[in-house]
Design an enzyme around this catalytic site. Structure first.
Site, PDB file in Angstrom:
ATOM      1  N   LYS A   1       1.512  24.225 -40.095  1.00 33.94           N
ATOM      2  CA  LYS A   1       1.777  24.946 -38.842  1.00 33.94           C
ATOM      3  C   LYS A   1       1.520  26.434 -39.071  1.00 33.94           C
ATOM      4  CE  LYS A   1       5.447  25.367 -35.306  1.00 33.94           C
ATOM      5  NZ  LYS A   1       6.861  25.065 -34.979  1.00 33.94           N
TER       6      LYS A   1
ATOM      7  N   SER B   1       7.335  23.041 -30.301  1.00 35.29           N
ATOM      8  CA  SER B   1       6.255  23.961 -30.545  1.00 35.29           C
ATOM      9  C   SER B   1       5.246  23.488 -31.591  1.00 35.29           C
ATOM     10  CB  SER B   1       6.826  25.305 -31.007  1.00 35.29           C
ATOM     11  OG  SER B   1       7.463  25.153 -32.271  1.00 35.29           O
TER      12      SER B   1
ATOM     13  N   SER C   1      11.529  21.392 -32.005  1.00 39.01           N
ATOM     14  CA  SER C   1      10.090  21.626 -32.142  1.00 39.01           C
ATOM     15  C   SER C   1       9.362  20.737 -33.142  1.00 39.01           C
ATOM     16  CB  SER C   1       9.833  23.084 -32.543  1.00 39.01           C
ATOM     17  OG  SER C   1       9.929  23.914 -31.417  1.00 39.01           O
TER      18      SER C   1
END
Lengths: 97, 496, 488
Positions: free
Chosen positions: B78, B158, B182
């Protein structure tokens, strides 16, 4: 509690985010912020009179490191990503005191 | 040789050990898949050269018998984890071009164990969002589509680039971070496994901070076993993070297949919200049945303050974020917007106005407001008190049960653009996941079925602090019982 | 000790009457640590730009603070040194504001729950009065970086950013610029005795923010101005004098004092409004979520208390009670740790009063005259002691000793060697002295006769004999021989 456009301006100033000088442009933002504030205000229903605020999500004691120099000595790395640097220092518009 | 990108982490590990293929083969296969998946927009930065270089090193280690637990595993990271010499943006314009000189502890742990980073995945800007639509680098598209319907769907957020890339077989696993859901919510939206570990289990050092008291890194994989392997590598005590806990990392993988008989599983009444999707309700009771069939005892429990978790979160998280994001000011790194005659305040205001997107600004403003003089007690202190009550709810029930079973999300993946007009409807995505962050507990989302449209749905298990082991044991049971074998039909290669 | 009733504060005479000055000091003392409060970067003075900076200090994304145990201990030590309450649980907060020398956009400080609570510092004034200045709190916080200005831009160096500071906040108990200076002097002495801060004001290790207001006697406190970052004791006094006068004049002219931050300009001796921080502050303090509350057991405090050195007040009391020094001498000697150490070394095994006289007399006078400090002066404590020994064993007279001291101070060297080389040894051989006495009497028959009627006139002969001996004759022997020869 709800915020008005002037409050939104004050908050934006505190947060150093430029907002439009035209009040009309801030109306929708003000409405949105108020919707969120009204929504979070449902917390008022909760009786918290004998409750202490949560201080930390972990139950442990604060780790304290020894007083040893283990870092530093790489000024080029510090300014490597700087939009403007000079002599290993960050450059900003003149700051008056 | 079967398609290398279909292998799970455990299968790939076996294949590498058996020398059925090399780490370079495995990496190349995934790099090719990434090349063909541009339509998904999973990545902000691709690092194929670095990946191939590391894969070759990995092969050397395998050859000399020095394999680590993640040896040769092609993973995605990420873009919230700082990676040495590789651009790290948090999907924000304000950090565009920022190239850290350091590696986050979690990504370093993965490198040390032999993992190979393929690239940096797209996310909601500064991890603020539940759909990946707040990214400066355009939304990620969910590889899943409704049956007979080409409407592009969100991959959740997210960690949407991570979830989509794992689901689309672009990598064997990916790192995520979870502040309010997330990891677990995008895992549920894309039919994969996601673990939010106990707060303090994975170091936060080197991860761009959103809300420090809530942020926690975790693995996103296609199986529970893979999540156990990957968390074992990511987790560590880190003296550079004062909120990291000095506890040994257990062998999570060894928990899989262990007996769950006699374990008590709580079903929280308060999660049965009004107007709950009947499909989700049905899946939830199936989950309880599966665990009962395996010998666990199902117990009704009450978590009375659940309803207040999201409002408390939307005070605490923005408050912390407003302070954490103050460092993005156009001086030290990233974007700088300034005319030659601007003073420092104008530089700050212009840089931050242009560098932050709408949702980030909204949260920074909310956070600034709730901390400001005269409002701090009414909002921030009140929210932290409610947070204490929420944590206490869990402490109370964990006297009686060993884990809690809930749905992960109130719905399946929705269409891109469907909820962007109403922030609160977007925030409600995290209604089942956010309590876990507030209490600092571990949670796992396991793909458990498909809805009527053929979209995946997830079930969440919540455990005691530092009892990820029980979650893996139970998660493995749910995984087997659900027998979730579906994968998205590849439409993107043709579209890319 | 203190006597508030009799205490005479500074009086500012205005056209409407007398005004009282009210002062509170916020002193920032740099902890004498090797590394910074929350990072492992060094704290050394004078490093190149951004040399002493870690990724944490530069607020790189994802960086986290980890506290330095030594700094915590020094805060506790200092708290004990100012007779303050140590809080076993304290909290680090973020103070949020934007400034280029503050890279994170917040300073980690302690707001509601500081590590040290209320205490007291007793201050001696020139007129012999002592006053107690209350301490409100002491907390740990990070220092900021430094900007230098060049044309239309400023250059930011973060070497100081993150250095540990103890902010020591006094109550508004100070009533004159003299008290403020004495308080700061005393606080600096305590810090140096404890070794928790080097107290070097030139290098910025010790700085003061000075809160000044004025009022008519008996009135409530007036509106205060905060004069930021004053870096010498003399400037603190000068800033108070200027600012108090300014406020009185302003009020008497019908104006009002604005609560504002001001700067003291040492060149003009004036204070002026700080331009950069004009907008209203709202620091949005909240507990730093990257850190847990700082907690320790009473046993930690007890252990530090056990190992506390003797502090100025205790030392002064001991000098008076055990060494028999006057309160004044004791006070002067303990006011700087360096002086007290010097005195104690010189006084070891000797008459403390004589050593005190020499230290506060000859030595201080010479230092004052030359502008030197004790550490860079030629005379060591051992050498001063040796000089005093030479008087005690009659090797030299007290008068000669003063000459020897002067040589030691100017050129350095051991007193015994100087006495030897220059032949300054006292003459105790009575026959030698008798010869000189006889010579002087023979040369002055009239004066000799005078002594019979005016015995005091013998003093003139003592002087003459001493002069003739080049000061080396033992005065006692001279007196005896003269008496025998002239009075009989």
């Amino acid at each position: 509690m709800s915020v008005d456009i002037q409050t939104v301006r004050r908050i934006a100033k505190l947060a150093r985010i430029q907002v439009s000088e035209n009040d009309a442009d801030l109306e929708s933002m003000t409405t949105e912020l108020n919707a969120i504030l009204n929504w979070v205000e449902q917390l008022e229903e909760v009786d918290t009179s004998n409750v202490s605020p949560m201080k930390s999500a972990v139950e442990t004691s604060l780790f304290q490191r020894a007083d040893k120099v283990t870092d530093g000595g790489y000024p080029e790395k510090i300014v490597k990503n700087a939009p403007r640097a000079q002599d290993n220092m960050f450059v900003v518009p003149r700051v008056v005191e | 040789m079967s398609n290398l990108t279909d292998l799970t982490m455990a299968e790939a590990r076996d294949g590498l050990r058996a020398k059925d293929f090399s780490a370079v083969d495995l990496t190349k296969a995934h790099l090719e898949a990434i090349e063909g998946a541009g339509a998904l927009n999973c990545f902000v930065t691709n690092t194929p050269d670095l990946a191939l270089e590391r894969a070759a090193q990995s092969d050397n280690r395998i050859g000399s018998g020095e394999s680590g637990s993640m040896e040769g595993m092609p993973i995605a990271v990420k873009d919230l984890f700082c990676t040495r010499d590789v651009q790290t943006t948090a999907s924000s314009h304000i950090l565009q071009g920022f190239t850290p000189t350091y590696e986050s502890t979690v990504s370093q742990n993965l490198i040390d164990d032999g993992a190979i980073m393929l690239g940096k995945t797209n996310l909601d800007e500064f991890a603020m969002g539940s759909s990946n639509e707040t990214s400066y680098f355009e939304p990620v598209v969910n590889p899943w589509r409704r049956e007979g319907d080409d409407t592009p769907l969100v991959p959740g957020g997210s960690s949407g680039g991570s979830s989509a890339s794992v689901a689309a077989r672009l990598c064997v696993g990916a790192t995520g971070t979870d502040t309010g859901g997330s990891i677990r919510q995008p895992a549920a939206f894309t039919g994969i496994v996601g673990v939010k570990p106990t707060y303090g289990r994975c170091s936060r050092w080197g991860i761009v901070a959103f809300a420090s008291s809530l942020d926690q890194a975790g693995p996103m994989t296609r199986t529970v076993r893979d999540a156990a392997i990957m968390l074992g590598s990511m987790a560590s005590y880190d003296p550079k993070d004062s909120t990291s806990i000095d506890r040994d990392v257990p062998n999570y993988e060894a928990e899989l297949g262990k007996d769950v008989r006699g374990l008590k599983i709580g079903i929280p009444t308060e999660y049965r919200v009004d107007g709950m999707d009947p499909e989700i309700e049905k899946l939830w009771s199936s989950g309880a049945d599966w665990l009962r069939d395996a010998g666990a005892e199902i117990v009704d429990i009450s978590l009375p303050h659940t309803k207040y978790a999201l409002p408390a979160y939307y005070i605490i998280a923005p408050a912390e974020a407003s302070s954490n994001l103050a460092r993005y000011d156009g001086v030290k790194y990233g974007l700088r917007v300034s005319e030659s005659d601007d003073d420092i305040t104008e530089l700050y205001e212009k840089t931050r106005a242009e560098g932050f997107g709408t949702e980030v600004k909204r949260r920074v403003l909310i956070g600034t407001y709730v901390l400001s003089a005269g409002y701090y007690d009414a909002y921030y202190i009140k929210a932290q008190k409610v947070r204490s009550l929420i944590a206490q709810d869990f402490t109370n029930v964990f006297d009686k049960v060993d884990a809690i079973l809930t749905p992960t999300t109130p719905s399946a993946a929705f269409g891109i653009g469907d909820r962007t007009d109403d922030p609160i409807s977007m925030y409600l995505n995290d209604v089942f996941t956010v309590t876990v962050n507030l209490a600092g507990l571990p949670g796992i989302s396991i793909p458990a079925g498909l809805d009527a449209n053929g979209l995946p749905l997830g079930l969440q298990l919540i455990g005691r602090a530092f009892d990820e082991q029980t979650l893996f044991r139970l998660g493995s049971v749910v995984e087997q019982a659900a027998a979730f074998k579906a994968s998205p039909v590849n439409w993107w290669s043709a579209a890319s | 000790m203190s006597n508030m009733q009799e205490r005479r504060g500074q009086v500012i005479q205005g056209v409407t009457g007398d005004w009282e000055v009210v002062v509170g000091l916020e002193v920032h003392a740099q902890v004498a640590s090797n590394a910074k409060l929350f990072s492992g970067a060094p704290t050394t003075f004078g490093a190149g730009p951004n040399e002493n900076v870690s990724l944490v200090d530069a607020a790189m994304p994802g960086m986290l603070p980890v506290i330095n145990q030594f700094c915590v201990e020094q805060a506790i030590r200092t708290g004990l040194g100012i007779n303050a309450k140590i809080n076993l649980k304290s909290v680090f907060d973020r103070k949020n504001y934007f400034y280029p020398d503050l890279p994170a956009g917040y300073q980690i400080s302690q707001y509601k729950d500081p590590i040290v609570g209320e205490g007291v510092v007793t201050v001696d004034l020139a007129d012999g009065q002592s006053v107690d200045i209350g301490i409100e709190r002491l907390h740990l916080e990070q220092d900021a970086g430094k900007s230098t200005h060049e044309g239309d831009h400023s250059l930011v160096d973060l070497n100081r950013a993150g250095v540990a500071l103890m902010e020591i906040v006094s109550k508004p108990d100070i009533r004159s610029s003299e008290e403020a200076a004495a308080y700061l002097q005393k606080l600096r002495a305590i810090l140096r005795y404890l070794g928790t801060c080097d107290g070097n004001m030139e290098e910025g290790s010790l700085r003061a923010d000075v809160n000044v207001s004025v009022r008519k006697s008996g009135d409530p406190f007036g509106t205060r101005c905060e004069i930021k970052n004053v870096n010498s004791i003399r400037f603190v006094a000068a800033a108070i004098d200027y600012e108090a006068r300014r406020q009185v004049d302003l009020i008497e002219d019908g104006g009002e004092v604005d609560q504002e931050t001001r700067l003291f300009d040492p060149n003009t001796g004036k204070t002026r409004t700080m331009r950069s921080k004009e907008d209203a502050h709202d620091y949005r303090y909240f507990p730093d979520p990257d850190l847990l509350p700082l907690e320790f057991d009473q046993s930690v405090v007890d252990e530090i208390a056990r190992n506390l050195p003797e502090l100025p007040d205790q030392k002064k009391a001991r000098f008076i009670e055990e060494l028999g020094l006057s309160a004044y001498d004791a006070g002067v000697l303990v006011s700087e740790k360096e002086t007290a150490d010097f005195f104690e070394e010189a006084a070891a095994g000797r008459d403390p009063k004589i050593v005190a006289n020499w230290t506060t007399g000859e030595l201080f006078a010479a230092l004052n005259k030359s502008g030197q400090s004790l550490s860079d002066c030629n005379v060591s404590a051992k050498q001063l002691g040796a000089l005093i020994d030479l008087i005690a064993d009659d090797t030299i007279s007290g008068r000669i000793a003063k000459d020897v001291f002067e040589i030691m101070f100017e050129k350095g060297g051991n007193p015994a060697e100087i006495v030897e080389e220059r032949g300054l040894k006292q003459v105790t051989d009575t026959s030698e002295i008798e010869a000189i006495v006889d010579q002087v009497i023979a040369n002055n028959p009239d004066k000799a006769a005078e002594v019979k009627t005016k015995p005091k006139a013998i003093g003139w002969f003592v002087g003459q004999v001493m002069q003739a001996s080049g000061g080396k004759a033992n005065p006692k022997a001279v007196n005896e021989i003269l008496k025998r020869k002239l009075e009989s």
